[in-house]
Design an enzyme around this catalytic site. Structure first.
Site, PDB file in Angstrom:
ATOM      1  N   ALA A 180       0.562  -1.637  -0.024  1.00 53.12           N
ATOM      2  CA  ALA A 180      -0.200   0.284   0.174  1.00 53.12           C
ATOM      3  C   ALA A 180       1.044   0.813  -0.313  1.00 53.12           C
ATOM      4  CB  ALA A 180      -0.904   0.118   0.787  1.00 53.12           C
ATOM      5  N   LYS A 181       0.578   2.333  -0.134  1.00 46.72           N
ATOM      6  CA  LYS A 181       1.097   4.195  -0.114  1.00 46.72           C
ATOM      7  C   LYS A 181       0.203   4.768  -0.355  1.00 46.72           C
ATOM      8  CE  LYS A 181       5.213   5.232  -0.566  1.00 46.72           C
ATOM      9  NZ  LYS A 181       6.596   4.272   0.112  1.00 46.72           N
TER      10      LYS A 181
END
Ligand code: NAD
Length: 421
Positions: A110-111
């Site tokens: 994720a980011k």
């Protein structure tokens, strides 16, 4: 030395997909599986108002992207900056999936990011923005679903505000919702140095591979933050000579070596490495091209391109930053016999100790720094060996091998879980 590299047409997500396709092709991955893996699972865009100190209200835009969660909860940093885009966050989320897989830790990728100019904001404004952003993305983050961490322009204090905000909503403390926290609220020993320490461990392995002694090796570093600044200290302690470092304002060079602690003090006092006594000033992009043995890009994406790759002199390029080298530049560097330790391997020390922090928070039982460093070294060395073995088998560069290893692990998990419903 030449003009600065422009990145006008550079799109990190296109680059990430291009790297993915190369590895998928080599693995003979089915088109169905490629279709699943090349797109993020979830993209959240939030627009939210924050009161500034002046009394005015500014509406910020933020993102949280989860690429793949088949191997475990999503994991990835939060970036603040004036150039943050959804495509950048998508690319970084995809790289996180591969990174966790290549070092074999049970997370997906994720980011997150917020479009803002943190250098122009006061601490109180940053806190209000962080707390509201944490609230907005709280519908997708959690200790068992998606665990943020620091990235460019965020730090342990920002993580503390995020953890506190999430905990306030639940009514009790949930330290495992973010990593990279201060020690006093469930952070881990060794997390601050982890990214740079991981870079050092894999660079040691790479140097052994090509028979290059680390002692006395000349090192040039782009970026002097968490990754780059600490790498300077650790490589210096290892006996390397730090000949050049840079930040957003420019670069400094001293052939006989810079003292990282004095440079850090100068940066803390003046806000930049520029103006450091006993060094020559250079332009930002020159740091990539100075005569050196090891180059550590530790700032942003897309800095080594087809336009400057031929001027890179370092034998080893250890990617502390995510996505610093474009696929065209990769080709040039491989042909010219440079050894690139790819980002998903080189900077995986950060997420590995974040994983240790999460495990310690969940079990409320904390380990000492020696144990953490030892466990990190085992994981980094094991990952390097696995990638190098695959590179030898396929006669390819380490990036392609690392992507193949990671993608095959994620594809296996995806295949074995099956398609719901
Ligand atoms: P940071 O904010 O602590 O430091 C970033 C540094 O890069 C600063 O010195 C800044 O001046 C410099 N910089 C920014 N833009 C630049 C540009 N265009 N040219 C030259 N210098 C520039 O951030 P960080 O946490 O050190 O992250 C740096 C890189 O490392 C990013 O790509 C990040 O994704 C990656 N990374 C960080 C971690 C971590 O644990 N912090 C883990 C893995 C990867």
């Amino acid at each position: 030395m030449h003009n600065e590299v422009t990145s006008a047409t550079f799109n990190p997500y296109h680059m990430a997909v291009q790297q993915f396709e190369l590895a998928a092709e080599k693995l003979g991955l089915s088109e169905d599986m490629r279709e699943i893996l090349r797109k993020p699972k979830r993209e959240l865009i939030v627009n939210f108002p924050v009161r500034l100190d002046s009394g005015r209200i500014h509406t910020f835009t933020g993102y949280r992207v989860q690429h793949n969660v088949n191997r475990g909860p999503a994991k990835g940093g939060i970036r603040y900056g004036p150039d943050v885009t959804l495509d950048e966050v998508k690319a970084l989320a995809m790289w996180m999936t591969w990174k966790c897989a290549v070092v074999g830790i049970p997370f997906g990728g994720a980011k997150g990011g917020v479009l803002c100019d943190p250098k122009k904001m006061t601490s109180a404004e940053l806190e209000r923005m962080t707390r509201r952003y944490a609230t907005e993305i709280s519908i997708v983050i959690g200790p068992h679903s998606d665990i943020p961490a620091p990235d460019v322009n965020t730090n342990p204090q920002v993580m503390a505000w995020m953890m506190d905000t999430f905990s306030m909503h639940e009514g009790f403390s949930i330290p495992a919702v973010v990593t990279g926290k201060p020690l006093s609220i469930g952070g881990s020993e060794g997390r601050n140095d982890a990214t740079a320490r991981g870079v050092l461990f894999v660079t040691r392995q790479a140097a052994k591979r090509i028979g290059m002694p680390l002692r006395g090796a000349r090192v040039s570093i782009q970026g002097y933050g968490n990754a780059g600044g600490i790498a300077a200290r650790l490589f210096h302690n290892e006996g390397c000579r730090i000949v050049a470092v840079s930040d957003t304002r420019g670069a400094i060079y001293n052939e006989s070596g810079l003292d990282p602690a004095s440079v850090l003090r100068h940066k803390q006092e003046t806000g930049t490495v520029m103006g450091f006594p006993r060094a020559h000033p250079l332009r930002v992009s020159d740091v990539l091209e100075v005569p050196c043995d090891i180059l550590i890009p530790a700032a942003v994406e897309g800095v080594i391109t087809a336009a400057n790759a031929e001027r890179v002199q370092a034998r080893i390029i250890a990617e502390a930053a995510n996505g610093p080298t474009t696929p065209e530049a990769d080709k040039i560097l491989f042909e010219r016999d440079h050894l690139v330790i790819p980002d998903i391997l080189a900077n995986a020390g950060g997420v590995t100790v974040s994983y240790f922090e999460w495990v310690q928070d969940l079990q409320s039982f904390f380990w000492g720094v020696e144990e953490i460093t030892r466990k990190l070294e085992v994981i980094m060395n094991r990952a390097f060996d696995a990638v190098a073995e695959l590179a030898d088998k396929y006669h390819c560069e380490l990036r392609l091998a690392a992507n193949m290893l990671a993608i095959s692990r994620v594809a296996e998990a995806t295949q074995i879980r099956g398609i719901y419903p």
